[in-house]
Design an enzyme around this catalytic site. Structure first.
Site, PDB file in Angstrom:
ATOM      1  N   ARG A 157       0.401  -7.494   1.208  1.00 60.74           N
ATOM      2  CA  ARG A 157      -0.071  -8.222  -0.035  1.00 60.74           C
ATOM      3  C   ARG A 157      -0.531  -9.470   0.092  1.00 60.74           C
ATOM      4  NH1 ARG A 157       1.491  -3.675  -1.384  1.00 60.74           N
ATOM      5  NH2 ARG A 157       2.662  -2.934  -3.061  1.00 60.74           N
ATOM      6  N   SER A 169       5.361  -4.741  -9.519  1.00 57.91           N
ATOM      7  CA  SER A 169       6.182  -5.566  -8.819  1.00 57.91           C
ATOM      8  C   SER A 169       5.898  -6.993  -9.122  1.00 57.91           C
ATOM      9  CB  SER A 169       6.224  -5.234  -7.375  1.00 57.91           C
ATOM     10  OG  SER A 169       6.464  -4.066  -6.867  1.00 57.91           O
ATOM     11  N   GLU A 209       4.534 -11.998  -6.509  1.00 58.89           N
ATOM     12  CA  GLU A 209       3.371 -11.232  -6.077  1.00 58.89           C
ATOM     13  C   GLU A 209       2.222 -11.457  -6.988  1.00 58.89           C
ATOM     14  OE1 GLU A 209       3.077  -6.914  -5.081  1.00 58.89           O
ATOM     15  OE2 GLU A 209       1.752  -6.982  -6.753  1.00 58.89           O
TER      16      GLU A 209
HETATM   17  P1  FAD Z   1      -6.532  -8.996 -11.697  1.00 63.82           P
HETATM   18  O1  FAD Z   1      -5.144  -8.836 -11.917  1.00 63.82           O
HETATM   19  O2  FAD Z   1      -7.481  -9.107 -12.938  1.00 63.82           O
HETATM   20  O3  FAD Z   1      -6.742 -10.017 -10.516  1.00 63.82           O
HETATM   21  C1  FAD Z   1      -5.683 -10.113  -9.528  1.00 63.82           C
HETATM   22  C2  FAD Z   1      -6.040 -11.201  -8.603  1.00 63.82           C
HETATM   23  O4  FAD Z   1      -7.243 -10.859  -7.843  1.00 63.82           O
HETATM   24  C3  FAD Z   1      -6.412 -12.804  -9.214  1.00 63.82           C
HETATM   25  O5  FAD Z   1      -5.985 -13.651  -8.158  1.00 63.82           O
HETATM   26  C4  FAD Z   1      -7.980 -12.542  -9.353  1.00 63.82           C
HETATM   27  O6  FAD Z   1      -8.396 -13.865  -9.462  1.00 63.82           O
HETATM   28  C5  FAD Z   1      -8.334 -11.766  -8.153  1.00 63.82           C
HETATM   29  N1  FAD Z   1      -9.523 -10.991  -8.488  1.00 63.82           N
HETATM   30  C6  FAD Z   1      -9.822 -10.034  -9.172  1.00 63.82           C
HETATM   31  N2  FAD Z   1     -11.035  -9.482  -9.110  1.00 63.82           N
HETATM   32  C7  FAD Z   1     -11.658 -10.243  -8.141  1.00 63.82           C
HETATM   33  C8  FAD Z   1     -12.793 -10.281  -7.625  1.00 63.82           C
HETATM   34  N3  FAD Z   1     -13.826  -9.105  -8.059  1.00 63.82           N
HETATM   35  N4  FAD Z   1     -13.188 -11.132  -6.639  1.00 63.82           N
HETATM   36  C9  FAD Z   1     -12.266 -12.276  -6.325  1.00 63.82           C
HETATM   37  N5  FAD Z   1     -10.921 -12.111  -6.862  1.00 63.82           N
HETATM   38  C10 FAD Z   1     -10.953 -11.083  -7.884  1.00 63.82           C
HETATM   39  N6  FAD Z   1      -0.398  -3.256  -6.742  1.00 63.82           N
HETATM   40  C11 FAD Z   1      -0.158  -3.003  -5.454  1.00 63.82           C
HETATM   41  O7  FAD Z   1      -0.660  -3.356  -4.361  1.00 63.82           O
HETATM   42  N7  FAD Z   1       0.642  -1.564  -5.179  1.00 63.82           N
HETATM   43  C12 FAD Z   1       1.081  -1.161  -6.478  1.00 63.82           C
HETATM   44  O8  FAD Z   1       1.566   0.079  -6.215  1.00 63.82           O
HETATM   45  C13 FAD Z   1       0.919  -1.686  -7.791  1.00 63.82           C
HETATM   46  N8  FAD Z   1       1.535  -0.900  -8.671  1.00 63.82           N
HETATM   47  C14 FAD Z   1       1.086  -1.605  -9.914  1.00 63.82           C
HETATM   48  C15 FAD Z   1       1.851  -0.808 -11.075  1.00 63.82           C
HETATM   49  C16 FAD Z   1       1.563  -1.419 -12.281  1.00 63.82           C
HETATM   50  C17 FAD Z   1       1.994  -0.739 -13.421  1.00 63.82           C
HETATM   51  C18 FAD Z   1       0.867  -2.618 -12.311  1.00 63.82           C
HETATM   52  C19 FAD Z   1       0.715  -3.112 -13.955  1.00 63.82           C
HETATM   53  C20 FAD Z   1       0.527  -3.249 -11.323  1.00 63.82           C
HETATM   54  C21 FAD Z   1       0.439  -2.687  -9.942  1.00 63.82           C
HETATM   55  N9  FAD Z   1       0.009  -3.257  -8.922  1.00 63.82           N
HETATM   56  C22 FAD Z   1       0.075  -2.523  -7.501  1.00 63.82           C
HETATM   57  C23 FAD Z   1      -0.758  -4.740  -9.057  1.00 63.82           C
HETATM   58  C24 FAD Z   1      -2.096  -4.428  -9.259  1.00 63.82           C
HETATM   59  O9  FAD Z   1      -2.494  -3.088  -9.790  1.00 63.82           O
HETATM   60  C25 FAD Z   1      -3.057  -4.741  -8.328  1.00 63.82           C
HETATM   61  O10 FAD Z   1      -2.984  -5.890  -7.470  1.00 63.82           O
HETATM   62  C26 FAD Z   1      -4.525  -4.713  -8.570  1.00 63.82           C
HETATM   63  O11 FAD Z   1      -5.394  -4.849  -7.452  1.00 63.82           O
HETATM   64  C27 FAD Z   1      -5.111  -5.797  -9.511  1.00 63.82           C
HETATM   65  O12 FAD Z   1      -6.411  -5.455  -9.868  1.00 63.82           O
HETATM   66  P2  FAD Z   1      -6.903  -6.101 -11.445  1.00 63.82           P
HETATM   67  O13 FAD Z   1      -8.466  -5.741 -11.343  1.00 63.82           O
HETATM   68  O14 FAD Z   1      -6.169  -5.966 -12.603  1.00 63.82           O
HETATM   69  O15 FAD Z   1      -6.946  -7.708 -10.777  1.00 63.82           O
HETATM   70  N1  EPU Z   2      15.598  -0.042  -5.961  1.00 68.38           N
HETATM   71  C1  EPU Z   2      16.826  -0.459  -6.593  1.00 68.38           C
HETATM   72  N2  EPU Z   2      16.495  -0.773  -7.842  1.00 68.38           N
HETATM   73  C2  EPU Z   2      15.310  -0.176  -8.519  1.00 68.38           C
HETATM   74  C3  EPU Z   2      14.439   0.211  -7.841  1.00 68.38           C
HETATM   75  C4  EPU Z   2      14.359   0.458  -6.601  1.00 68.38           C
HETATM   76  O1  EPU Z   2      17.522  -0.851  -5.575  1.00 68.38           O
HETATM   77  O2  EPU Z   2      15.766  -0.513  -9.853  1.00 68.38           O
HETATM   78  C5  EPU Z   2      15.592   0.127  -4.447  1.00 68.38           C
HETATM   79  C6  EPU Z   2      15.726   1.604  -4.255  1.00 68.38           C
HETATM   80  O3  EPU Z   2      16.563   1.639  -2.865  1.00 68.38           O
HETATM   81  C7  EPU Z   2      14.326   2.493  -3.537  1.00 68.38           C
HETATM   82  C8  EPU Z   2      13.779   0.898  -2.999  1.00 68.38           C
HETATM   83  O4  EPU Z   2      14.271  -0.151  -3.794  1.00 68.38           O
HETATM   84  O5  EPU Z   2      14.543   3.086  -2.586  1.00 68.38           O
HETATM   85  C9  EPU Z   2      12.224   0.779  -3.184  1.00 68.38           C
HETATM   86  O6  EPU Z   2      11.769   1.191  -4.303  1.00 68.38           O
HETATM   87  P1  EPU Z   2      10.220   1.681  -4.650  1.00 68.38           P
HETATM   88  O7  EPU Z   2      10.110   2.920  -3.833  1.00 68.38           O
HETATM   89  O8  EPU Z   2      10.214   1.600  -6.117  1.00 68.38           O
HETATM   90  O9  EPU Z   2       9.442   0.524  -3.764  1.00 68.38           O
HETATM   91  P2  EPU Z   2       9.455  -0.899  -4.071  1.00 68.38           P
HETATM   92  O10 EPU Z   2       9.763  -1.582  -2.765  1.00 68.38           O
HETATM   93  O11 EPU Z   2      10.395  -1.641  -5.103  1.00 68.38           O
HETATM   94  C10 EPU Z   2       6.931  -1.305  -3.470  1.00 68.38           C
HETATM   95  C11 EPU Z   2       5.609  -1.817  -3.809  1.00 68.38           C
HETATM   96  C12 EPU Z   2       5.259  -1.189  -4.845  1.00 68.38           C
HETATM   97  C13 EPU Z   2       4.720   0.324  -4.602  1.00 68.38           C
HETATM   98  C14 EPU Z   2       6.060   0.898  -3.988  1.00 68.38           C
HETATM   99  C15 EPU Z   2       5.725   2.113  -3.371  1.00 68.38           C
HETATM  100  C16 EPU Z   2       6.044  -4.334  -3.253  1.00 68.38           C
HETATM  101  C17 EPU Z   2       6.174  -5.708  -3.872  1.00 68.38           C
HETATM  102  N3  EPU Z   2       5.835  -3.437  -4.236  1.00 68.38           N
HETATM  103  O12 EPU Z   2       7.877  -1.310  -4.404  1.00 68.38           O
HETATM  104  O13 EPU Z   2       4.025  -1.918  -5.516  1.00 68.38           O
HETATM  105  O14 EPU Z   2       4.200   0.960  -5.602  1.00 68.38           O
HETATM  106  O15 EPU Z   2       6.515  -0.188  -3.176  1.00 68.38           O
HETATM  107  O16 EPU Z   2       5.132   2.057  -2.416  1.00 68.38           O
HETATM  108  O17 EPU Z   2       5.719  -4.068  -2.201  1.00 68.38           O
HETATM  109  C18 EPU Z   2       3.155  -3.507  -6.885  1.00 68.38           C
HETATM  110  O18 EPU Z   2       2.762  -4.312  -5.812  1.00 68.38           O
HETATM  111  O19 EPU Z   2       2.950  -4.069  -7.960  1.00 68.38           O
HETATM  112  C19 EPU Z   2       3.833  -2.270  -6.738  1.00 68.38           C
HETATM  113  C20 EPU Z   2       4.300  -1.416  -7.760  1.00 68.38           C
END
Ligand code: FAD
Ligand code: EPU
Length: 359
Positions: A177, A255, A351
């Site tokens: 991240r 997250s 995050e």
């Molecule tokens: P924004 O939210 O608009 O911006 C995020 C950051 O990037 C800000 O600092 C912004 O200034 C910068 N930025 C954006 N675009 C640019 C650019 N072109 N140049 C320079 N800086 C820029 N993230 C994960 O890693 N794994 C996941 O599994 C995951 N699951 C998600 C699930 C949900 C439901 C949600 C809502 C979010 C999740 N995220 C996850 C977080 C998010 O999807 C990612 O961080 C994504 O890359 C953000 O994209 P955005 O275009 O919305 O960026």
């Molecule tokens: N868990 C709990 N309670 C909950 C949910 C999860 O105890 O309510 C525990 C469970 O034991 C589970 C473990 O947490 O096995 C891990 O949960 P999960 O697989 O949902 O993954 P996470 O660690 O919570 C991370 C990333 C996610 C990504 C998933 C899958 C970060 C901060 N988050 O979540 O990324 O989608 O793994 O790889 O690393 C994001 O960055 O926004 C994001 C959603």
């Protein structure tokens, strides 16, 4: 106080709106305004834009789809969104391709494009919201894969040098991240990313739940008997849909905290007292702990203070039940982090990027 109507102006390759509302541009759906909102349709508009004194002197926030941002208040400067689209194969042979994607493309569309065109690898990153330009910022990752594994070059406007630069994978300093870009917000505007996409790749199926979900959908197989990228994407989409609250229904940014990374001694100490705490290996012999588990065990899953709270579906997701402000959400996040620290001695770091002055 009445809010004045936004004033829009067209420039070459861009649109500028004064005092623009941002509520529809962040997935928390909190109210905030930008002093200036600039939508850039072509990256070649950037040199002219940044030659303007207003854009040089005001604080800059680059905005994608707002899925990893929390507006704690209004943005007093320029919010710049890159809307440039396009996916182009630059080079290709039997083993794979070098593919250039403009920053404004939607990430999930690119994952689906890659699967549809017979490339392998991005399928574990299906359904992550946001733009391609944001993908390298925090090195998006999910289900055992991070985007850094595919990034060949990031093209960005560097505000320090006032020019377009090309950074290779090593220069991006990707971490969990994390990246060069996240470390220096305001300096870089990512305009395009070039990805090396292989034709074949060992499927990454080790993350908890993938194998079970594949079995549940009657796993489609490729020539070697393994699941196809399409089947893996389908399995992961089902897992994600079940686990994470949908931002279209309830405001959130995925997250809210990173999974804390601690040294091996700390991890072992915690494992001795909390054997059920999930831990994973991290870079450099460190250990990653499950923040969701810590938050749930500290009693915050489903916690609510007014319209701000912690999802009852996933403990790592801060949610806006309706009218929470960014400051309300931040207050809950701090309360949760304090509670987890008091109970486990572990610090949680947000995050998403927290921006704007608190009202
Ligand atoms: P924004 O939210 O608009 O911006 C995020 C950051 O990037 C800000 O600092 C912004 O200034 C910068 N930025 C954006 N675009 C640019 C650019 N072109 N140049 C320079 N800086 C820029 N993230 C994960 O890693 N794994 C996941 O599994 C995951 N699951 C998600 C699930 C949900 C439901 C949600 C809502 C979010 C999740 N995220 C996850 C977080 C998010 O999807 C990612 O961080 C994504 O890359 C953000 O994209 P955005 O275009 O919305 O960026
Ligand atoms: N868990 C709990 N309670 C909950 C949910 C999860 O105890 O309510 C525990 C469970 O034991 C589970 C473990 O947490 O096995 C891990 O949960 P999960 O697989 O949902 O993954 P996470 O660690 O919570 C991370 C990333 C996610 C990504 C998933 C899958 C970060 C901060 N988050 O979540 O990324 O989608 O793994 O790889 O690393 C994001 O960055 O926004 C994001 C959603």
């Amino acid at each position: 106080m009445p809010v004045p109507d936004p004033v829009a102006a067209e420039g070459k390759g861009h649109t500028v709106v004064e005092d623009a509302p941002l509520e529809g541009r962040n997935t928390f759906r909190v109210k905030a305004r930008a002093h200036l909102l600039v939508d850039v349709r072509h990256a070649d508009a950037l040199p002219e834009l940044f030659a303007q004194p207003a854009l040089q002197s005001l604080p800059l926030l680059v905005l994608g789809e707002g899925s990893n941002l929390l507006f704690a208040g209004d943005w007093p400067g320029v919010v710049l969104a890159i809307a440039a689209r396009g996916i182009r194969v630059l080079e290709e042979d039997d083993t794979g391709a070098l593919v250039r994607v403009e920053a404004g493309e939607n990430w999930d569309d690119v994952v689906r494009w890659s699967i549809g065109h017979g490339y392998a690898g991005l399928e574990n990153l299906v359904m992550i919201p946001g733009t391609v330009g944001a993908a390298p910022i925090q090195n998006i990752g999910a289900y055992g894969v991070e985007v850094r594994e595919f990034v060949h070059t990031v093209e960005a406007w560097d505000r320090t040098q006032s020019r377009l630069v090309r950074l290779d994978n090593a220069a991006c300093a990707f971490g969990y991240r994390d990246s060069l870009f996240k470390q220096d917000p305001g300096r870089w505007i990512v305009t395009a990313v070039e990805f090396l996409l292989p034709r074949r790749r060992e499927p990454r199926l080790g993350y908890a739940g993938i194998a079970e979900e594949l079995a549940a959908i009657g796993m489609a197989t490729n020539g070697d008997g393994g699941p196809t990228p399409l089947a893996i994407a389908e399995a992961i989409s089902r897992l994600r849909t079940r686990k994470l609250p949908n931002p279209a229904l309830i405001g959130n940014a995925g997250s809210f905290f990173k999974n804390p990374v601690v040294d091996a001694d700390t991890a072992e100490r915690l494992a001795a007292t909390h054997p059920r705490l999930p831990q994973w290996a991290a870079d450099d012999g460190l250990r990653k702990l499950s923040a969701a588990w810590l938050i749930e065990q500290a009693g915050f899953k489903g916690y609510r203070d007014g319209d701000a709270g912690i999802s009852d579906q996933h403990a790592l997701v801060l949610v806006n039940h309706g009218r929470a402000s960014g400051a309300d959400l931040l207050r809950v996040a701090r309360h949760v982090a304090t509670g987890v620290h008091a109970r486990f001695g572990v610090k949680l770091e947000p995050e998403p990027r927290i921006v704007g002055a608190s009202r």
